[in-house]
Write a protein that holds these residues in place. Structure first.
Motif, short mmCIF file in Angstrom:
data_model
loop_
_atom_site.label_atom_id
_atom_site.label_comp_id
_atom_site.label_asym_id
_atom_site.label_seq_id
_atom_site.Cartn_x
_atom_site.Cartn_y
_atom_site.Cartn_z
N ASP A 136 62.78 33.13 31.33
CA ASP A 136 64.22 32.46 31.88
C ASP A 136 63.23 31.55 31.04
O ASP A 136 62.14 30.67 30.92
N LEU A 137 65.19 30.92 30.79
CA LEU A 137 64.72 28.89 30.56
C LEU A 137 65.20 28.38 31.66
O LEU A 137 65.26 27.20 30.77
N GLY A 138 65.66 28.93 32.34
CA GLY A 138 66.34 27.52 33.67
C GLY A 138 64.94 26.49 33.78
O GLY A 138 64.85 25.80 33.57
N TYR A 139 63.57 27.48 33.91
CA TYR A 139 62.74 26.58 34.10
C TYR A 139 61.22 27.24 33.43
O TYR A 139 61.11 28.90 33.40
N ILE A 140 60.43 26.29 32.86
CA ILE A 140 59.26 27.62 31.69
C ILE A 140 58.07 26.66 32.58
O ILE A 140 58.13 24.73 32.22
N GLY A 141 57.31 27.31 32.98
CA GLY A 141 56.28 26.26 33.48
C GLY A 141 55.21 25.79 32.00
O GLY A 141 54.78 26.04 31.01
N MET A 142 54.91 24.50 32.23
CA MET A 142 53.33 24.26 31.53
C MET A 142 53.38 24.41 30.56
O MET A 142 52.06 25.38 31.89
N ASP A 143 52.47 25.24 29.46
CA ASP A 143 52.28 25.36 28.75
C ASP A 143 51.84 27.07 29.10
O ASP A 143 51.39 28.14 28.45
N THR A 144 52.98 28.36 29.32
CA THR A 144 53.90 29.25 29.45
C THR A 144 53.97 28.93 28.31
O THR A 144 55.26 28.87 27.93
N PRO A 145 53.64 30.49 27.67
CA PRO A 145 54.69 31.15 26.00
C PRO A 145 56.27 31.44 26.59
O PRO A 145 56.03 32.25 27.36
N ARG A 146 57.11 31.29 25.28
CA ARG A 146 57.59 31.42 25.93
C ARG A 146 58.38 31.33 24.17
O ARG A 146 58.60 30.50 23.62
#
Length: 237
Positions: A136-146
């Motif tokens: 998901d690009l709507g919300y990415i948790g901090m330090d979450t790999p994307r």
């Protein structure tokens, strides 16, 4: 076939009798319709392709002929049963359109007729870049790999190497600005400001490239690729 560039489109109608003989000296009329369209291909249905002409300030749907029906007049078939129509699609080279070409051919006495139509996507671009995220690009948790998978397609939908792209990370800020209203009063209006964070070269190989989004800082960031024109996707972090 994905799309056709305007200068490469020609229309020739071939008319034959029931016996397979060229139908000479028959009247043929034609018209075309143009409607705004987007890049979407069944073969790459999980990718999003950005129409960078749509973000170009010179893009003007009215000028580009959006939604128009254009009468191409009539022609008479030659000895081979052919009638050619000049589409002059170069005048619509500042947009992406779904085009339908419709032709109607008449018997020699002007009675019964036969009809035919063909639809294709028209765009002046030599390639288009698409992306697919692994989450998901709507919300990415901090330090979450994307990460994003990036590819470039030629008009025939073959993968294409594009070596001279640049990537840019921007910080998106929402600021309240005191603005005069049409009534003469003043009110705070939220505006979006984009500040550059980083920029660098990025080359797409024939099989594409993978780009890891920076998620080590909190905020609302955007990612963009650009050559002569810019396109981008945004993600909240």
């Amino acid at each position: 076939l994905g799309w056709v560039q305007p200068q490469d489109v020609k229309a020739t109608v071939n008319l034959q009798t029931l016996f397979g003989i060229p139908a000479e000296k028959r009247k043929v009329t034609a018209k075309l319709t143009l409607d705004p369209s987007e890049f979407s291909f069944a073969k790459y249905s999980d990718f999003t392709f950005h129409n960078r002409l749509q973000t170009n300030h010179t893009y003007d749907e009215e000028h580009a002929g959006a939604g128009q029906e254009i009468d191409l007049g009539e022609q008479t078939t030659n000895a081979k049963g052919d009638a050619e129509f000049n589409l002059a699609l170069e005048r619509f080279s500042d947009g992406v359109f779904s085009m339908e070409f419709f032709a109607e051919a008449f018997e020699a006495d002007g009675g019964r007729s036969v009809r035919g139509a063909q639809t294709m996507l028209i765009a002046p671009l030599p390639y288009v870049v698409g992306w697919k995220a692994d989450g998901d690009l709507g919300y990415i948790g901090m330090d979450t790999p994307r990460k994003l998978k990036l590819i470039a397609l030629a008009p025939d939908l073959n993968l294409l190497a594009v070596p001279q792209l640049k990537q840019r990370i921007i910080r998106i800020r929402h600021a309240s600005v005191l603005t005069k209203q049409p009534s003469g009063s003043y009110a705070y209006v939220s505006t979006v400001r984009e500040d550059p964070v980083s920029e660098g070269d990025l080359a797409l190989a024939g099989d594409g490239a993978t780009f890891f989004l920076p998620t080590d800082k909190a905020g609302e960031d955007g990612f963009g690729l650009f050559a002569k024109d810019m396109w981008g996707v945004c993600s909240n972090q």
